[in-house]
Design a protein around this motif. Structure first.
Motif, PDB file in Angstrom:
ATOM      1  N   ARG A  11      42.679  39.711  39.265  1.00 46.74           N
ATOM      2  CA  ARG A  11      41.346  39.144  39.055  1.00 46.74           C
ATOM      3  C   ARG A  11      41.088  38.021  40.076  1.00 46.74           C
ATOM      4  NH1 ARG A  11      43.172  39.976  33.791  1.00 46.74           N
ATOM      5  NH2 ARG A  11      43.795  37.787  33.619  1.00 46.74           N
ATOM      6  N   PRO A  25      41.450  43.571  41.489  1.00 49.40           N
ATOM      7  CA  PRO A  25      41.117  43.627  40.062  1.00 49.40           C
ATOM      8  C   PRO A  25      42.287  43.283  39.145  1.00 49.40           C
ATOM      9  CG  PRO A  25      40.284  45.552  41.226  1.00 49.40           C
ATOM     10  CD  PRO A  25      41.189  44.853  42.162  1.00 49.40           C
ATOM     11  N   ALA A  45      38.351  39.978  31.921  1.00 52.34           N
ATOM     12  CA  ALA A  45      37.931  41.219  32.569  1.00 52.34           C
ATOM     13  C   ALA A  45      36.413  41.279  32.722  1.00 52.34           C
ATOM     14  CB  ALA A  45      38.425  42.430  31.782  1.00 52.34           C
ATOM     15  N   TYR A  88      35.350  38.775  35.486  1.00 58.17           N
ATOM     16  CA  TYR A  88      35.666  39.339  36.797  1.00 58.17           C
ATOM     17  C   TYR A  88      34.654  40.421  37.179  1.00 58.17           C
ATOM     18  CZ  TYR A  88      38.050  41.740  40.584  1.00 58.17           C
ATOM     19  OH  TYR A  88      38.332  42.325  41.790  1.00 58.17           O
TER      20      TYR A  88
END
Length: 316
Positions: free
Chosen positions: A79, A76, A21, A24
């Motif tokens: 990713r 998102p 996360a 990304y």
């Protein structure tokens, strides 16, 4: 934005010791890119589109300054970031690809950078140039992404950001002309010993300069500059002094409605800690290096602002 058939396809990968996360997030925000990626000079957001955005990128490729327009689709949850150049620059006829961030574990990620491209007229020399540029830039970008993600970003004590401003009772055009015509700075600025300016495309400059320091010695820097007439000039140094790992900045011109303009010189610097004692002596550390760099840059910026002010006000 899947890869059309007939295009050359390549993949580069790197393993990063950071959560997927976080990796990304660094990739998704193009505002990070000039500081994150060595080839990237400047990025402008042109507008949003369904699921993504359109951006203008200026960067170096095989030592040349290039600029192009791309669109990005961001996912998102998966990713993934897909990109494709809308307006390409020779020898590129088409260029696109995908960033993919896979979680290997809670604390480790695999980053895949895919490209697909074609040269104009399928020229073999053009394709070889693109192959080399994609390989060089992909390796540099993935290495920088890995380093920044694993460090959690640049250490705060190595990062400097500051500015100097001066009001000019003149026109923004005249101030801009002085800053834009950097090829004349050796004649106009006492601290510039030598200068070379190339501008193969309007508004995209490569500036090489020998700058005099306070002790009378000189050092050489090389910058890519993106120029927005009468408003600002954004730059990134690609040949740096020994005490810097990164130097980006801009000249900003803001008319104040009172027949004048506020001119600001801004700097963002990441210090090179490995060279501190070599340059400043055995007793020096990060605070001394930060003070030295800030004073040197501010001194030169203030001098340039003063001469730009004199130039513009003489033309009223």
């Amino acid at each position: 934005m899947t890869a059309p058939s007939g295009l050359h396809e390549v993949e580069h990968t790197v393993t990063v010791r950071a959560p997927a996360a976080e990796v990304y997030r660094l990739l998704a925000d193009v505002g990070n890119w000039p500081r994150l990626f060595p080839p990237t000079v400047h990025v402008e957001r042109l507008g949003e589109m369904d699921g993504g955005e359109r951006i203008q990128i200026w960067a170096t490729a095989n030592g040349e300054a290039k600029g192009w327009t791309s669109r990005r689709l961001l996912d998102p949850e998966a990713r993934r970031i897909e990109f494709a150049q809308e307006v390409t620059v020779p020898p590129v006829a088409a260029m696109g690809g995908t960033w993919i961030v896979d979680a290997v574990s809670d604390e480790e990620s695999l980053v895949r950078l895919l490209h697909h491209y074609r040269a104009i007229d399928d020229d073999p020399d053009g394709l070889a140039w693109i192959d080399s540029a994609v390989d060089r830039n992909s390796d540099a970008e993935l290495a920088a992404l890995k380093a920044n993600a694993e460090l959690g970003g640049t250490e705060p004590d190595r990062l400097l950001s500051f500015q100097d401003s001066l009001r000019v009772e003149g026109s923004a055009k005249d101030v801009y002309d002085f800053l834009n015509e950097a090829g004349l700075w050796a004649e106009r600025l006492p601290h510039v010993a030598r200068v070379g300016l190339t501008e193969e495309r309007p508004g995209l400059q490569i500036l090489e300069m020998d700058t005099r320091t306070a002790d009378g010695s000189t050092h050489t820097t090389k910058s890519v500059r993106v120029c927005f007439p009468h408003e600002r000039i954004v730059y990134k140094q690609i040949t740096l002094p020994a005490l810097m790992d990164l130097h980006t900045g801009y000249w900003l011109l803001e008319e104040d409605g009172q027949d004048g303009v506020l001119v600001t010189s801004q700097h963002t610097v990441v210090l090179n800690t490995e060279n501190i004692t070599k340059v400043l002596g055995a007793d020096a550390g990060v605070p001394e290096s930060a003070r030295f760099v800030r004073n040197a840059l501010s001194r030169n910026s203030t001098a340039t602002l003063g001469h730009a002010k004199e130039y513009a006000e003489s033309r009223r």
